[in-house]
Motif scaffolding. Structure first.
Motif, PDB file in Angstrom:
ATOM      1  N   TYR A   3      -2.073  -4.806   1.688  1.00  0.00           N
ATOM      2  CA  TYR A   3      -0.923  -5.241   0.890  1.00  0.00           C
ATOM      3  C   TYR A   3      -1.478  -6.301  -0.060  1.00  0.00           C
ATOM      4  O   TYR A   3      -2.048  -7.292   0.379  1.00  0.00           O
ATOM      5  CB  TYR A   3       0.116  -5.851   1.833  1.00  0.00           C
ATOM      6  CG  TYR A   3       1.451  -6.189   1.196  1.00  0.00           C
ATOM      7  CD1 TYR A   3       2.602  -5.515   1.574  1.00  0.00           C
ATOM      8  CD2 TYR A   3       1.569  -7.198   0.228  1.00  0.00           C
ATOM      9  CE1 TYR A   3       3.850  -5.817   1.015  1.00  0.00           C
ATOM     10  CE2 TYR A   3       2.792  -7.502  -0.342  1.00  0.00           C
ATOM     11  CZ  TYR A   3       3.937  -6.814   0.056  1.00  0.00           C
ATOM     12  OH  TYR A   3       5.158  -7.121  -0.505  1.00  0.00           O
ATOM     13  N   ARG A   4      -1.312  -6.096  -1.399  1.00  0.00           N
ATOM     14  CA  ARG A   4      -1.924  -7.015  -2.365  1.00  0.00           C
ATOM     15  C   ARG A   4      -0.859  -7.819  -3.101  1.00  0.00           C
ATOM     16  O   ARG A   4       0.227  -7.321  -3.399  1.00  0.00           O
ATOM     17  CB  ARG A   4      -2.764  -6.246  -3.403  1.00  0.00           C
ATOM     18  CG  ARG A   4      -4.090  -5.749  -2.855  1.00  0.00           C
ATOM     19  CD  ARG A   4      -4.752  -4.771  -3.812  1.00  0.00           C
ATOM     20  NE  ARG A   4      -4.997  -5.304  -5.146  1.00  0.00           N
ATOM     21  CZ  ARG A   4      -6.012  -6.111  -5.461  1.00  0.00           C
ATOM     22  NH1 ARG A   4      -6.884  -6.466  -4.532  1.00  0.00           N
ATOM     23  NH2 ARG A   4      -6.175  -6.550  -6.699  1.00  0.00           N
ATOM     24  N   ILE A   5      -1.192  -9.076  -3.377  1.00  0.00           N
ATOM     25  CA  ILE A   5      -0.293  -9.929  -4.151  1.00  0.00           C
ATOM     26  C   ILE A   5      -1.124 -10.506  -5.297  1.00  0.00           C
ATOM     27  O   ILE A   5      -2.190 -11.094  -5.052  1.00  0.00           O
ATOM     28  CB  ILE A   5       0.263 -11.068  -3.266  1.00  0.00           C
ATOM     29  CG1 ILE A   5       1.093 -10.464  -2.133  1.00  0.00           C
ATOM     30  CG2 ILE A   5       1.112 -12.033  -4.091  1.00  0.00           C
ATOM     31  CD1 ILE A   5       1.119 -11.284  -0.886  1.00  0.00           C
ATOM     32  N   GLU A   6      -0.652 -10.307  -6.538  1.00  0.00           N
ATOM     33  CA  GLU A   6      -1.390 -10.846  -7.688  1.00  0.00           C
ATOM     34  C   GLU A   6      -0.801 -12.210  -8.045  1.00  0.00           C
ATOM     35  O   GLU A   6       0.430 -12.407  -8.001  1.00  0.00           O
ATOM     36  CB  GLU A   6      -1.294  -9.892  -8.883  1.00  0.00           C
ATOM     37  CG  GLU A   6      -2.064  -8.594  -8.627  1.00  0.00           C
ATOM     38  CD  GLU A   6      -1.965  -7.601  -9.783  1.00  0.00           C
ATOM     39  OE1 GLU A   6      -1.106  -7.804 -10.675  1.00  0.00           O
ATOM     40  OE2 GLU A   6      -2.735  -6.621  -9.780  1.00  0.00           O
ATOM     41  N   ALA A   7      -1.696 -13.167  -8.363  1.00  0.00           N
ATOM     42  CA  ALA A   7      -1.244 -14.529  -8.682  1.00  0.00           C
ATOM     43  C   ALA A   7      -2.200 -15.123  -9.704  1.00  0.00           C
ATOM     44  O   ALA A   7      -3.275 -14.567  -9.973  1.00  0.00           O
ATOM     45  CB  ALA A   7      -1.226 -15.371  -7.410  1.00  0.00           C
ATOM     46  N   ALA A  44       5.971  -6.588   4.815  1.00  0.00           N
ATOM     47  CA  ALA A  44       6.502  -6.821   3.467  1.00  0.00           C
ATOM     48  C   ALA A  44       7.581  -7.900   3.464  1.00  0.00           C
ATOM     49  O   ALA A  44       7.578  -8.801   2.615  1.00  0.00           O
ATOM     50  CB  ALA A  44       7.049  -5.513   2.896  1.00  0.00           C
ATOM     51  N   SER A  45       8.527  -7.840   4.429  1.00  0.00           N
ATOM     52  CA  SER A  45       9.649  -8.793   4.422  1.00  0.00           C
ATOM     53  C   SER A  45       9.138 -10.234   4.549  1.00  0.00           C
ATOM     54  O   SER A  45       9.597 -11.134   3.835  1.00  0.00           O
ATOM     55  CB  SER A  45      10.621  -8.470   5.562  1.00  0.00           C
ATOM     56  OG  SER A  45       9.917  -8.503   6.802  1.00  0.00           O
ATOM     57  N   TRP A  46       8.168 -10.414   5.454  1.00  0.00           N
ATOM     58  CA  TRP A  46       7.626 -11.781   5.669  1.00  0.00           C
ATOM     59  C   TRP A  46       6.876 -12.258   4.416  1.00  0.00           C
ATOM     60  O   TRP A  46       7.019 -13.393   3.971  1.00  0.00           O
ATOM     61  CB  TRP A  46       6.697 -11.787   6.899  1.00  0.00           C
ATOM     62  CG  TRP A  46       6.102 -13.135   7.183  1.00  0.00           C
ATOM     63  CD1 TRP A  46       6.712 -14.173   7.824  1.00  0.00           C
ATOM     64  CD2 TRP A  46       4.794 -13.602   6.828  1.00  0.00           C
ATOM     65  NE1 TRP A  46       5.864 -15.258   7.898  1.00  0.00           N
ATOM     66  CE2 TRP A  46       4.685 -14.934   7.286  1.00  0.00           C
ATOM     67  CE3 TRP A  46       3.706 -13.026   6.154  1.00  0.00           C
ATOM     68  CZ2 TRP A  46       3.528 -15.701   7.104  1.00  0.00           C
ATOM     69  CZ3 TRP A  46       2.557 -13.780   5.976  1.00  0.00           C
ATOM     70  CH2 TRP A  46       2.478 -15.119   6.439  1.00  0.00           C
ATOM     71  N   PRO A  98       0.851  -1.208   0.000  1.00  0.00           N
ATOM     72  CA  PRO A  98       0.000   0.000   0.000  1.00  0.00           C
ATOM     73  C   PRO A  98       0.879   1.247   0.000  1.00  0.00           C
ATOM     74  O   PRO A  98       2.022   1.207   0.470  1.00  0.00           O
ATOM     75  CB  PRO A  98      -0.775  -0.114   1.331  1.00  0.00           C
ATOM     76  CG  PRO A  98       0.082  -0.960   2.203  1.00  0.00           C
ATOM     77  CD  PRO A  98       0.837  -1.888   1.288  1.00  0.00           C
ATOM     78  N   PRO A  99       0.397   2.378  -0.548  1.00  0.00           N
ATOM     79  CA  PRO A  99       1.194   3.613  -0.509  1.00  0.00           C
ATOM     80  C   PRO A  99       1.426   4.029   0.947  1.00  0.00           C
ATOM     81  O   PRO A  99       0.567   3.812   1.807  1.00  0.00           O
ATOM     82  CB  PRO A  99       0.311   4.632  -1.258  1.00  0.00           C
ATOM     83  CG  PRO A  99      -1.063   4.043  -1.264  1.00  0.00           C
ATOM     84  CD  PRO A  99      -0.901   2.559  -1.190  1.00  0.00           C
ATOM     85  N   ALA A 148      -6.394 -12.424  -6.423  1.00  0.00           N
ATOM     86  CA  ALA A 148      -5.600 -11.516  -5.583  1.00  0.00           C
ATOM     87  C   ALA A 148      -5.548 -12.067  -4.157  1.00  0.00           C
ATOM     88  O   ALA A 148      -6.542 -12.592  -3.651  1.00  0.00           O
ATOM     89  CB  ALA A 148      -6.234 -10.133  -5.585  1.00  0.00           C
ATOM     90  N   ILE A 149      -4.352 -11.945  -3.539  1.00  0.00           N
ATOM     91  CA  ILE A 149      -4.210 -12.321  -2.121  1.00  0.00           C
ATOM     92  C   ILE A 149      -3.970 -11.018  -1.376  1.00  0.00           C
ATOM     93  O   ILE A 149      -3.121 -10.211  -1.800  1.00  0.00           O
ATOM     94  CB  ILE A 149      -2.989 -13.266  -1.935  1.00  0.00           C
ATOM     95  CG1 ILE A 149      -3.158 -14.516  -2.805  1.00  0.00           C
ATOM     96  CG2 ILE A 149      -2.816 -13.647  -0.474  1.00  0.00           C
ATOM     97  CD1 ILE A 149      -1.883 -15.354  -2.931  1.00  0.00           C
ATOM     98  N   SER A 150      -4.715 -10.749  -0.321  1.00  0.00           N
ATOM     99  CA  SER A 150      -4.510  -9.461   0.360  1.00  0.00           C
ATOM    100  C   SER A 150      -4.330  -9.631   1.866  1.00  0.00           C
ATOM    101  O   SER A 150      -4.912 -10.528   2.485  1.00  0.00           O
ATOM    102  CB  SER A 150      -5.662  -8.501   0.059  1.00  0.00           C
ATOM    103  OG  SER A 150      -6.867  -9.075   0.467  1.00  0.00           O
TER     104      SER A 150
END
Length: 702
Positions: free
Chosen positions: A92-96, A112-114, A83-84, A104-106
């Motif tokens: 926090y979005r993850i495209e798959a 972020a690191s994990w 996110p900005p 989308a996984i959110s």
């Protein structure tokens, strides 16, 4: 006999599980109800049953995913979109994607690191969770499991869901459960082979594995074979314990009493009414018990106002004919005094000497009564548990009568009978108890039921009104009080509470005094016993028209002139409690009324309770309904009284298994009273597994 060695691994502390530190260990001790200053053990974890199942076996492919279903996908991770910084409320979005479509996984507040390490771009991962849709695109919000492509077997496709508490996560509990399962030994079988085959039940070990580590949802279903097997085991352990207690109570053969019937006839002649069929049958049962050569252990169950006290008096009269004394123990001084008043007035006409003994008596009076008990001048003593202090010595105690038994557990029953080595035990309860609960709590006793009410008792008109009709209620009450009626007004709280928006007894007392002046009294549980007694006596003598009370009047207060019962916030009370309270009126020959006043927001369960009370006065029907609505722990107040609640069995699903377990326990001890041989060893293992080892010393040697 010591605990079998094969069970020792299950009695290890949960702190032996890797990942369960001191804090979590302490939390689990509280959650599982471990004894004070002791850790929870692995056995506690195994006995904590799942409340449901998540089925992750569906792998539909992204294009075919259905909203609201739990599904598992093999996904190729395409890109991460944090996110900005200016708006951390966005996820926090993850495209798959997979071969069939995009997803989308959110994560809200995701690290972020994990996430970059767990879902690396360009690699494949199995991801499982609840599917939702956002702008037409399938989503997984905070998925439950993520595993690498080659670790698919680590993903639990059928996952049990457990009741948890603050601070105990599903993952930690699963960890402890798997550790406990690894320690679970193969135990000897205590169920007959024919019984196992007829029901299609697995072994104890397999039943535990199916429940906690199911391969299909059917394995762990509440109504499935594994859970039924374990519920039966829990019931069987309880019934075996009760039968061992019974054997202990009735083991020393009782005394065959010689009953002449002389005193009983005089008691019956002195009664102002005819005995009901139920009373006659109960008295006949008791006399048969007394004439036999085994000790009596009988429960007389009767609805409010069914005439149990008279049955007890006739039992005590029969004991006096046989030349022995009786003691009647009540849970409170108010009740003891009331029983004494009833019993003395009738008993003395039949030539019985009756005395009252309570803790509040002046010392001189008390000593004088104790002397008469010791010399045998007194036939019947009525009192509270003060009767069983060591200073009270009976010349020849033959019968102990206990009123309101559900306040006394199995161990107290044994202690009571110790006073007279050959004492018979009669127990009375005004709480109609459904058969399943009678077996659970009193499987060691014979039961007599009193179903009818004595002749002349009037039905009670029951009405349900909203608290908004208060002024109308007051106007009707004033008219009735002016005609000479007396009323109870019951409130759920003693004093005002910040958390609950309820009218307290103290507030209601003040408000009613403004209308009715000093004709209004107040009793509640925080008052001293003699203060309560004084107010109750004023009400009984009709010096007060209205008695404002909490539930201290639930049991046994007898004021025949009281014809009105008003229960405020009736939705806050259980069914059996409402029934007990209503039973305080309708005791004379005048028609009585019960008003149930409720607050604005009624839950469905509260509505069901109030409708049930309005529709029937049959306490047994009400008790069955209460069991259905509330569960058995609440019904008998067992949550507080240390009586058996169940960890595995669910009475609604498994009630037919209780009768089975009862019959099997009776049969086993008839065939093998000393629990000898391999059959006995298996039964003892069962008692240790279900923490009933208090019963082990009761097993008859040889």
């Amino acid at each position: 006999m010591a605990r079998p060695d094969i069970l020792n691994p299950l009695f290890a502390s949960v702190s032996t599980v890797k990942g369960v530190g001191p804090q979590l260990s302490k939390l689990m001790a509280t959650f599982f109800g471990a004894p004070e200053n002791q850790d929870a053990i692995l056995l506690d974890v195994l006995m904590h049953m799942p409340s449901g199942i998540i089925d992750r076996r569906q792998q539909p492919g992204v294009q075919f995913a259905q909203p609201g279903t739990v599904s598992t996908f093999l996904l190729h991770i395409d890109r991460h979109i944090p996110p900005p910084r200016s708006n951390n409320r966005l996820p926090y979005r993850i495209e798959a994607h997979d071969e069939s479509g995009e997803i989308a996984i959110s994560y809200f507040a995701g690290r972020a690191s994990w996430l970059e390490k767990t879902l690396p771009v360009g690699e494949k991962r199995y991801v499982s969770g609840l599917v939702t849709f956002y702008h037409g695109i399938p989503q997984l919000n905070h998925p439950d499991y993520i595993v690498a492509e080659d670790k698919f077997d680590e993903l639990p496709l059928v996952e049990p869901v457990y009741p948890l508490t603050q601070g105990l996560t599903s993952k930690k509990l699963q960890l402890a459960t798997q550790h406990a399962l690894a320690k679970l030994p193969i135990v000897p079988e205590w169920i007959a082979q024919s019984r196992l085959e007829a029901n299609g039940w697995p072994s104890f070990n397999k039943a535990m594995r199916d429940t906690h580590d199911p391969q299909t949802p059917a394995d762990a279903k509440i109504e499935g074979a594994a859970r039924a097997r374990l519920a039966y085991d829990e019931y069987f352990a309880g019934q075996l314990t009760l039968q061992l207690v019974r054997a202990t109570m009735t083991r020393e053969s009782g005394v065959k009493r010689v009953l002449t019937g002389d005193i009983s006839k005089k008691v019956i002649a002195a009664l102002p009414f005819e005995l009901t069929n139920g009373q006659n049958q109960a008295v006949a049962d008791i006399e048969d018990d007394l004439r036999s050569n085994r000790k009596m252990a009988r429960l007389v169950q009767g609805d409010v106002g069914s005439g149990k006290t008279v049955v007890a008096l006739l039992a005590m009269a029969a004991m006096a004919e046989a030349g022995h004394q009786s003691a009647l123990m009540a849970p409170t001084e108010i009740l003891a005094t009331q029983h004494f008043a009833t019993i003395a007035s009738i008993g003395e006409k039949a030539g019985l000497k009756v005395a009252l003994l309570t803790g509040k008596m002046p010392a001189g009076e008390r000593r004088s009564i104790q002397t008469q008990i010791e010399t045998g001048e007194i036939d019947i003593v009525v009192g509270t548990h003060a009767l069983f202090q060591s200073s009270v010595v009976f010349k020849s105690l033959g019968l102990t009568v206990v009123d309101e038994q559900h306040r006394f557990g199995v161990h107290q029953r044994l202690a009571l009978s110790e006073k007279g080595r050959k004492t018979e035990l009669l127990v009375m309860t005004a709480t109609p108890i459904p058969r399943t609960l009678v077996l659970t709590h009193f499987g060691d006793m014979d039961v007599s039921l009193l179903k009818e009410k004595p002749a002349g008792r009037q039905p009670i008109d029951t009405a349900i009104l909203s608290a908004g009709e208060y002024d109308r209620v007051i106007a009707r009450l004033k008219a009735k009080v002016d005609e000479g009626a007396q009323a109870f007004w019951v409130c759920p709280l003693v004093e005002e509470s910040e958390n609950l928006d309820l009218v307290s007894a103290e507030d209601r007392h003040k408000a009613l005094r403004q209308v009715f002046g000093d004709r209004v009294g107040l009793v509640h549980g925080r008052m001293k016993a003699d203060e309560k007694q004084l107010v109750m006596e004023q009400f009984q003598r009709n010096e007060l028209s209205i008695l404002v009370a909490t539930t201290v009047i639930e049991v046994g207060v007898d004021v025949p002139n009281a014809t009105i019962m008003i229960i405020e916030h009736a939705e806050r009370f259980g069914l059996s409690q409402l029934h007990q309270l209503r039973g305080r009126v309708g005791r004379g020959d005048q028609r009585s009324a019960c008003l149930l006043l409720h607050g604005d927001k009624l839950t469905e369960m509260a509505q069901a309770r109030l409708k049930t009370i309005r529709s029937t006065e049959d306490g047994f029907e009400i008790a069955e309904k209460d069991l259905e609505l509330r569960g058995q722990g609440d019904l008998l107040g067992t949550r507080q009284s240390g009586m058996p609640g169940f960890r595995i069995a669910i009475p609604d699903f498994h009630k037919d298994l209780l009768e089975l377990a009862h019959d099997d326990a009776v049969h086993l001890l008839e065939q093998n009273p000393g629990l000898q041989g391999s059959e006995g060893e298996a039964a003892r293992t069962l008692l240790y597994l279900f923490r009933k080892d208090l019963a082990i010393p009761l097993i008859r040697a040889g």
